[in-house]
Design a protein around this motif. Sequence first.
Motif, PDB file in Angstrom:
ATOM      1  N   GLY A 100       0.782  -1.221   0.000  1.00  0.00           N
ATOM      2  CA  GLY A 100       0.000   0.000   0.000  1.00  0.00           C
ATOM      3  C   GLY A 100       0.815   1.272   0.000  1.00  0.00           C
ATOM      4  N   VAL A 101       2.047   1.176  -0.482  1.00  0.00           N
ATOM      5  CA  VAL A 101       2.931   2.350  -0.513  1.00  0.00           C
ATOM      6  C   VAL A 101       2.936   2.927  -1.920  1.00  0.00           C
ATOM      7  N   GLY A 102       2.694   4.231  -2.026  1.00  0.00           N
ATOM      8  CA  GLY A 102       2.766   4.859  -3.333  1.00  0.00           C
ATOM      9  C   GLY A 102       1.949   6.127  -3.420  1.00  0.00           C
ATOM     10  N   PHE A 103       1.985   6.723  -4.585  1.00  0.00           N
ATOM     11  CA  PHE A 103       1.273   7.949  -4.914  1.00  0.00           C
ATOM     12  C   PHE A 103      -0.194   7.608  -5.158  1.00  0.00           C
ATOM     13  N   ASP A 104      -1.098   8.312  -4.486  1.00  0.00           N
ATOM     14  CA  ASP A 104      -2.528   8.018  -4.595  1.00  0.00           C
ATOM     15  C   ASP A 104      -3.054   8.468  -5.958  1.00  0.00           C
ATOM     16  N   VAL A 105      -3.420   7.489  -6.799  1.00  0.00           N
ATOM     17  CA  VAL A 105      -3.991   7.804  -8.115  1.00  0.00           C
ATOM     18  C   VAL A 105      -5.466   7.369  -8.170  1.00  0.00           C
ATOM     19  N   ARG A 106      -6.110   7.356  -7.015  1.00  0.00           N
ATOM     20  CA  ARG A 106      -7.541   7.051  -6.836  1.00  0.00           C
ATOM     21  C   ARG A 106      -7.857   5.576  -7.043  1.00  0.00           C
ATOM     22  N   VAL A 107      -7.378   4.994  -8.124  1.00  0.00           N
ATOM     23  CA  VAL A 107      -7.672   3.576  -8.365  1.00  0.00           C
ATOM     24  C   VAL A 107      -6.630   2.671  -7.705  1.00  0.00           C
ATOM     25  N   GLY A 108      -5.673   3.253  -7.052  1.00  0.00           N
ATOM     26  CA  GLY A 108      -4.642   2.468  -6.389  1.00  0.00           C
ATOM     27  C   GLY A 108      -3.489   3.344  -5.950  1.00  0.00           C
ATOM     28  N   ARG A 109      -2.458   2.701  -5.444  1.00  0.00           N
ATOM     29  CA  ARG A 109      -1.241   3.378  -5.022  1.00  0.00           C
ATOM     30  C   ARG A 109      -0.137   3.083  -6.026  1.00  0.00           C
ATOM     31  N   LEU A 110       0.454   4.129  -6.560  1.00  0.00           N
ATOM     32  CA  LEU A 110       1.489   4.001  -7.578  1.00  0.00           C
ATOM     33  C   LEU A 110       2.843   4.338  -6.965  1.00  0.00           C
ATOM     34  N   PRO A 111       3.694   3.353  -6.690  1.00  0.00           N
ATOM     35  CA  PRO A 111       5.016   3.647  -6.136  1.00  0.00           C
ATOM     36  C   PRO A 111       5.893   4.360  -7.171  1.00  0.00           C
ATOM     37  N   ILE A 112       6.607   5.367  -6.717  1.00  0.00           N
ATOM     38  CA  ILE A 112       7.537   6.106  -7.577  1.00  0.00           C
ATOM     39  C   ILE A 112       8.942   5.609  -7.260  1.00  0.00           C
ATOM     40  N   VAL A 113       9.566   4.953  -8.251  1.00  0.00           N
ATOM     41  CA  VAL A 113      10.847   4.270  -8.020  1.00  0.00           C
ATOM     42  C   VAL A 113      11.831   4.608  -9.137  1.00  0.00           C
ATOM     43  N   PRO A 114      12.530   5.726  -9.039  1.00  0.00           N
ATOM     44  CA  PRO A 114      13.611   5.994  -9.995  1.00  0.00           C
ATOM     45  C   PRO A 114      14.737   4.969  -9.828  1.00  0.00           C
ATOM     46  N   ALA A 115      15.553   4.839 -10.866  1.00  0.00           N
ATOM     47  CA  ALA A 115      16.612   3.834 -10.827  1.00  0.00           C
ATOM     48  C   ALA A 115      17.790   4.268 -11.694  1.00  0.00           C
ATOM     49  N   ALA A 116      18.946   3.703 -11.391  1.00  0.00           N
ATOM     50  CA  ALA A 116      20.144   3.876 -12.214  1.00  0.00           C
ATOM     51  C   ALA A 116      20.918   2.575 -12.189  1.00  0.00           C
ATOM     52  N   VAL A 117      21.663   2.328 -13.272  1.00  0.00           N
ATOM     53  CA  VAL A 117      22.406   1.081 -13.399  1.00  0.00           C
ATOM     54  C   VAL A 117      23.869   1.353 -13.719  1.00  0.00           C
ATOM     55  N   LEU A 118      24.691   0.350 -13.454  1.00  0.00           N
ATOM     56  CA  LEU A 118      26.094   0.373 -13.846  1.00  0.00           C
ATOM     57  C   LEU A 118      26.394  -0.860 -14.696  1.00  0.00           C
ATOM     58  N   PHE A 119      27.487  -0.795 -15.425  1.00  0.00           N
ATOM     59  CA  PHE A 119      27.870  -1.842 -16.372  1.00  0.00           C
ATOM     60  C   PHE A 119      28.844  -2.800 -15.690  1.00  0.00           C
ATOM     61  N   ASP A 120      28.383  -4.030 -15.415  1.00  0.00           N
ATOM     62  CA  ASP A 120      29.251  -5.034 -14.793  1.00  0.00           C
ATOM     63  C   ASP A 120      29.258  -6.341 -15.578  1.00  0.00           C
ATOM     64  N   ILE A 121      28.805  -6.311 -16.827  1.00  0.00           N
ATOM     65  CA  ILE A 121      28.588  -7.566 -17.558  1.00  0.00           C
ATOM     66  C   ILE A 121      29.847  -8.107 -18.226  1.00  0.00           C
ATOM     67  N   LEU A 122      31.010  -7.472 -17.995  1.00  0.00           N
ATOM     68  CA  LEU A 122      32.269  -8.077 -18.408  1.00  0.00           C
ATOM     69  C   LEU A 122      32.768  -9.083 -17.372  1.00  0.00           C
ATOM     70  N   VAL A 123      32.102  -9.123 -16.211  1.00  0.00           N
ATOM     71  CA  VAL A 123      32.522  -9.990 -15.106  1.00  0.00           C
ATOM     72  C   VAL A 123      31.578 -11.186 -15.041  1.00  0.00           C
ATOM     73  N   ALA A 158      31.261  -4.754  -9.557  1.00  0.00           N
ATOM     74  CA  ALA A 158      31.887  -3.472  -9.899  1.00  0.00           C
ATOM     75  C   ALA A 158      33.409  -3.600  -9.944  1.00  0.00           C
ATOM     76  N   ALA A 159      34.018  -2.846 -10.862  1.00  0.00           N
ATOM     77  CA  ALA A 159      35.473  -2.768 -10.979  1.00  0.00           C
ATOM     78  C   ALA A 159      35.856  -1.316 -11.197  1.00  0.00           C
ATOM     79  N   VAL A 160      37.063  -0.956 -10.805  1.00  0.00           N
ATOM     80  CA  VAL A 160      37.539   0.420 -10.972  1.00  0.00           C
ATOM     81  C   VAL A 160      38.893   0.414 -11.682  1.00  0.00           C
ATOM     82  N   GLY A 161      39.185   1.539 -12.362  1.00  0.00           N
ATOM     83  CA  GLY A 161      40.482   1.676 -13.009  1.00  0.00           C
ATOM     84  C   GLY A 161      40.604   0.917 -14.315  1.00  0.00           C
ATOM     85  N   LYS A 162      39.571   0.978 -15.161  1.00  0.00           N
ATOM     86  CA  LYS A 162      39.567   0.188 -16.402  1.00  0.00           C
ATOM     87  C   LYS A 162      40.090   0.955 -17.614  1.00  0.00           C
TER      88      LYS A 162
END
Length: 339
Positions: A100-123, A158-162
């Motif tokens: 029940g967590v989220g922005f009230d849009v009358r017909v339900g609760r809409l959770p607001i979930v921004p996201a960001a990703v990093l590139f780790d698929i060489l590992v 995650a890796a650093v110094g590539k």
Amino acid sequence: MPESTARRPRRHGGAITDVAGIEVGHFTDARRPTGCSVVLTRAGAVAGVDVRGAAPGTRETDLLAPENLVDRVHAITLAGGSAWGLDAASGVMRWLEERGVGFDVRVGRLPIVPAAVLFDILVGDAAIRPDAAAGYAACEAASTRRPAEGNVGAGAGAAVGKIFGIDRAMKGGIGTASVTVDGVTVGALIACNALGDVVDPDTAQVIAGARTPNGNKLFDTRRALLRGVAPKPLLAGTNTTIGVIATDAVITKVQARKLAQMAHDGLARSINPVHTMSDGDTLFSLGTGASGKTLGMMTLGTLFAEATARAVVNAVRAAQGLRIGALHLPSAADLAAAR
């Protein structure tokens, strides 16, 4: 897979969960080094974002612009897996909706979930990346305890110094730290997968990053580039440092945007080079308002940058060395022990 490590230097104290209203959970995939991390703010938090890297992978960042409607979010998702990893945020939304967590849009609760990703698929196996089930599992693991650091969650692969090739890189990870002034706390959670080196701002010493050709010592990327050493050709977006900086101060949405911008000063102090064409560096800011106080933007901005820099340092100091196939990513502690 993780190597045994020597005694590690003391890490900075505190955690993002020192901020009232913040919970953190990790999911780490057992099949290969990857995963996701979620920062939950079930009561909602004022949010902002600033993207400085030239190759970002993000979701729901436009709505955080000060002129746009939604002024509160309910979670932030950080994930490995490059753009595929954005799917983890769908699982976070489902978990929040069920509660029940989220922005009230009358017909339900809409959770607001921004996201960001990093590139780790060489590992490891690139076909394995965080999905909606991973995001849901990270929420199930969330708590107000100090989050685990190093090879977990979004920092698992995650890796650093590539900049001179991943064969000369080192293990990155995820780290956290916090700072408190006059009853107001600022905490950061940073997943460091930077192209550049990680530098301790207190000593100006490189502590993890590109290694010399024999792999035994730190190369010092900044000085190498200034000498004219050419980087290897780079695929855009194969790096990236992402994170969340939260405060219990009372802030506006406009202030949240500015604080996200100021937090990048912490990346500039602790990563060199940073904000490159091959990084998608993205930082989110959150304000829970739980303290009922504010310190003014000068002090808050300073704390945001400081917490960010400390969390970056903690990320690589907590990391464990990794061997997977022919790839060897030693940790900062591994190289320090070999000296």
